[in-house]
Structures are given as structure tokens and as C-alpha cells.
Design an enzyme around this catalytic site. Structure first.
Site, PDB file in Angstrom:
ATOM      1  N   SER A   1      93.743  39.143  41.975  1.00  0.00           N
ATOM      2  CA  SER A   1      92.679  39.941  41.381  1.00  0.00           C
ATOM      3  C   SER A   1      92.613  41.321  42.045  1.00  0.00           C
ATOM      4  O   SER A   1      93.605  42.045  42.066  1.00  0.00           O
ATOM      5  CB  SER A   1      91.358  39.183  41.473  1.00  0.00           C
ATOM      6  OG  SER A   1      90.374  39.775  40.653  1.00  0.00           O
TER       7      SER A   1
ATOM      8  N   HIS B   1      91.962  33.251  34.999  1.00  0.00           N
ATOM      9  CA  HIS B   1      92.080  34.258  36.053  1.00  0.00           C
ATOM     10  C   HIS B   1      92.232  33.656  37.444  1.00  0.00           C
ATOM     11  O   HIS B   1      93.051  34.106  38.237  1.00  0.00           O
ATOM     12  CB  HIS B   1      90.838  35.155  36.025  1.00  0.00           C
ATOM     13  CG  HIS B   1      90.896  36.289  36.998  1.00  0.00           C
ATOM     14  ND1 HIS B   1      91.806  37.323  36.891  1.00  0.00           N
ATOM     15  CD2 HIS B   1      90.152  36.563  38.118  1.00  0.00           C
ATOM     16  CE1 HIS B   1      91.625  38.182  37.891  1.00  0.00           C
ATOM     17  NE2 HIS B   1      90.635  37.749  38.651  1.00  0.00           N
TER      18      HIS B   1
ATOM     19  N   ASP C   1      93.655  35.157  30.914  1.00  0.00           N
ATOM     20  CA  ASP C   1      92.858  35.830  31.946  1.00  0.00           C
ATOM     21  C   ASP C   1      91.789  36.670  31.250  1.00  0.00           C
ATOM     22  O   ASP C   1      92.104  37.629  30.533  1.00  0.00           O
ATOM     23  CB  ASP C   1      93.780  36.718  32.788  1.00  0.00           C
ATOM     24  CG  ASP C   1      93.071  37.390  33.952  1.00  0.00           C
ATOM     25  OD1 ASP C   1      91.833  37.318  34.014  1.00  0.00           O
ATOM     26  OD2 ASP C   1      93.774  37.986  34.789  1.00  0.00           O
TER      27      ASP C   1
END
Length: 437
Positions: free
Chosen positions: A250, A378, A344
Site C-alpha cells: 500500500s 487490497h 483492489d
């Protein structure tokens, strides 16, 4: 002691005695293991064709209960083996799913993510077998799932400005070195680094805000701080040179891309659902500043009331004036691995990986390895962590959905974890061999 508590204990003891007298045995092995190891569960002593329910429970560090349920029918000899026996409809998983009790764990709090903050204390898994339809307890067992392998050492690092924890595998070393950088949650999380050390890597879990004397907020990050962490690893006697690896997820993904682009001593960089644009806050290095990419909150959608989908809010980094936020990946002199989730919902990870590949190609660099998981979300974690469907987004300031389908997401976690390890072993050990020639 209150009479109600005495009564509850008496009922529990009676149930356990009945379970022990039933002759049913529930065997979970190994009794102690690392969290990313496979589950082996077998049952004997059932009646042929008997319908039973397997319940699994885990209580996280905040006292939140996670649970899963599998419905089974015993075989002709009264046996049950999760590696061969299919789970029936009506539970949290179906089919032959050896690790189904783990990856399908759920909690009543729809915004709760399973985290491990203290890697010195294993998670306790509780398994229980129940008769259908009465729910009577037939057998129970427990298992410890930890994060530090035998002989792994944990060393707090307070060198200069660096605030981190170094995990070292057992033995004299030196070992291939990796710096692991987390996302926008802040603080210091060690569970990935400790597991990687258990696989043979000297791994530094690096905090960069909201920890001890580091800034409380993520504002105007200085790449020199991350450079200090790289220098620390390169100079450590138990870290094998001449370069190290980086692992980022991330926001940690764009940070390791920036580190690889501007800093020396980086041999391999693995990015899990990262961005090729600098996000959230400005990043400074010497006389260079990467501003954060802009966003449009009008593009937030709410597929579930109160939980936003922010996938499309960021501006296109390839269009002016947004290109100022583009990380100059083409300057990097290392190998890359991109782990990409097709579902995601934080941003379009596939676009970011493809853009990074084009930037490298334009500079004549080697083509990166890109691994794509169409139905993963994600939060791609180490194996058997349950899917985090939604949680509070620290940077956004409201709950968001993360995407992913539980079974497909679990497959992605198992596969990507192996690919990340193989990538680092290949690149970091290969560089050491080449250096000796």
C-alpha cells in the site's frame, strides 16, 4: 464465587466429560507452529456417516472473537480428514479446504481487521467438534500459531533517527537483508518481518510515523530517514551484501519504489498493491520534492452504507500537472516484483504496476515480474489471515471497502508469500554469489 458462574463451569465440565467418554478424538497438528504453516486436522471415533460441525475460534489482542464453521459428514470408518473430506454447505467454507477453518474466520464487527502487534505471544486457536443437530460437544483441541521461528532473535533498533525492529534468523549468518515497510496505519508492526526472518532473512520492520519520538502524523516525509535505515542494514555484520531487498504494501509500496529510485544499495524490491504515484503526503529528498497525487472525493461511492469505495478518487498521474507526483522508477537499479490484486478497491494496482513497467522499459531496464490475482483484495497478508473486507482508512478518515473474495484472496496470500520469498532468495543470494566471482 457467584452461583451463575459455578453453574456455567459445571455445565462446561459435564460437556467435556461427555466428550471424553464418547471416544471421539480430534487431533490438530502440529500443536505449535508458525502462522503461515499448513493446518492438519483429523478426527476418529465418529459413527459412519455421522453429521458433525467443526468450530474454530481465535480471540485477537483486543478481545475480539473471530470464528469459522465447517459442516462435515464422517466417512465409512467414522473418520474425518480435512485434507480429504469435503465441507458441506451451510458453513463459512465448502469443499476440500485444509485451511478453511483459518482463512474463513469472521467477526461480528464488519470493520475489524485481524492484526498481530505482539509477535512474542502466539495466537491461540480453539477447535471444537459438535454433534448435529443438537450441538453437543464431542471433542476439542487447541493450537498455537506464532510469528517467530525457533532461534529467531528480535532486536529493537534505535540508531540515529531510525526506529525499527530487526529480526535475525538462527545461526552465525550473514543473511540476505530485507526492509519491510507497512502502509498508512502508522506505528510499528512486526508480524511480516518476524515471519520472513523465520524463512532465513535478516528483516527490519521499519516505523516511519506515530511511533515513540517519530512524528505523530504522516506529514512531509524525508527520504533521508529511510536512507539511514538502508545504511544501517548495509553496515550490519549479519546482513549479507552488497545490497538489500525492500518489501512494501500500500503506502509502503510507493515508499519502497521511491527508495529504490533514489537510494543506493537496493538489489530487489517487492511491491504489494502499491502506487507508482507518491500518495497522502509530500516526500522530500535533498532538493527534490514529490508532492502527493491529488484526488477527487466526489468519486467516492458507497456500495455499503457508511463504507466508501475510493478506488477511483486519485487523479491520473500520467496527466499534467499530476506527473509531478510520479515516482521516477526508471532511475532504479534493482529487480522488481509486483503483486497485484484485480479487486483492489484502494486504487487500481494493476495500472500502477503497468505504469512502473513502462517507466523501466523506457530506460532499458529489465522487465519486472508481475503476478496478478483477479479476485484478491487490497490487504494481501501472509497465508491464512482472514480477508479484511472493510476497515477504517487512516488517511481517508472514514471506513472503506478493500475488495476481494475470501477463497480467492486466501489462494493469493499463499501463492504471493511463496513468490516473495523465492524472489528475495533468488536476487539477494545471487548478488552475493556474483560478488564473490
Amino acid at each position: 464465587m457467584p452461583r451463575m458462574l459455578l453453574l456455567q463451569r459445571a455445565v462446561t465440565l459435564l460437556a467435556l466429560r461427555r466428550a471424553m467418554s464418547s471416544g471421539v478424538q480430534l487431533q490438530v497438528s502440529p500443536q505449535r507452529c508458525l502462522y503461515d504453516e499448513t493446518l492438519q486436522l483429523q478426527v476418529s471415533g465418529l459413527s459412519p456417516g455421522q453429521d458433525i460441525t467443526l468450530r474454530t475460534e481465535l480471540t485477537d489482542e483486543g478481545g475480539q472473537l473471530f470464528s469459522s464453521m465447517g459442516r462435515y459428514r464422517a466417512g465409512g470408518s467414522g473418520e474425518l480428514d480435512l485434507s480429504q473430506s469435503p465441507a458441506l454447505e451451510g458453513g463459512t467454507f465448502t469443499g476440500i479446504e485444509t485451511e478453511g477453518p483459518l482463512w474463513s474466520l469472521e467477526t461480528r464487527d464488519p470493520l475489524r481487521r485481524l492484526l498481530k502487534k505482539d509477535v512474542l505471544i502466539p495466537f491461540q486457536l480453539r477447535f471444537s467438534l459438535h454433534r448435529e443437530p443438537s450441538g453437543a460437544l464431542l471433542a476439542s483441541s487447541t493450537q498455537e500459531r506464532g510469528f517467530m521461528g525457533e532461534g529467531v532473535t528480535r532486536e529493537p533498533v534505535r540508531e540515529g533517527r531510525v526506529r525499527a525492529t530487526l529480526f535475525l534468523p538462527p545461526g552465525p549468518g550473514p543473511f540476505p537483508g530485507v526492509i519491510e515497510v507497512q502502509g498508512t496505519g502508522g506505528g510499528l508492526l512486526e508480524y511480516k518481518a518476524s515471519l520472513l526472518a523465520s524463512k532465513g532473512f535478516a528483516t527490519l520492520a521499519l516505523a516511519y510515523y506515530n511511533f515513540e519520538d517519530l512524528p505523530k502524523q504522516m506529514e512531509d516525509l524525508q527520504l533521508e530517514y529511510f536512507e539511514e535505515a538502508v545504511d544501517y542494514m548495509l553496515q550490519h555484520p549479519k546482513v549479507k551484501g552488497p545490497g538489500i531487498g525492500l518489501l512494501g504494501h500500500s503506502k509502503g509500496g510507493d515508499l519502497v519504489l521511491s527508495m529504490a529510485s533514489f537510494l543506493k544499495g537496493i538489489t530487489a524490491t517487492a511491491v504489494v498493491n502499491g502506487s507508482v504515484a507518491n500518495v497522502v503526503t509530500a516526500l522530500h529528498y535533498k532538493d527534490i520534492t514529490l508532492p502527493p497525487i491529488g484526488y477527487d472525493l466526489r468519486k467516492v461511492t458507497f456500495p455499503v452504507p457508511g463504507v466508501g469505495d475510493i478506488r477511483d478518487i486519485y487523479l491520473n498521474v500520467l496527466e499534467e500537472p499530476n506527473r509531478e507526483s510520479l515516482i521516477p522508477v526508471g532511475k532504479a537499479d534493482c529487480k522488481f516484483l509486483f503483486i497485484v490484486a484485480g479487486d483492489d478497491r484502494n486504487w487500481d494496482s494493476r495500472f500502477h504496476a503497468q505504469t512502473a513497467c513502462k517507466l523501466l522499459e523506457e530506460q532499458g531496464k529489465d522487465k519486472p515480474e508481475v503476478v496478478y490475482y483477479a479476485k484478491a483484495g487490497h490487504y494481501i497478508e501472509p497465508p491464512y489471515f482472514p480477508l479484511c473486507k472493510a476497515s477504517m482508512h487512516k488517511a481517508a478518515g472514514f471506513p472503506v471497502t478493500w475488495g476481494g473474495e475470501p477463497k480467492a484472496h486466501s489462494v493469493a496470500q499463499v501463492d504471493s508469500w511463496q513468490k516473495i520469498q523465492a524472489f528475495f532468495h533468488r536476487q539477494l543470494n545471487q548478488q552475493s554469489s556474483a560478488n564473490k566471482l
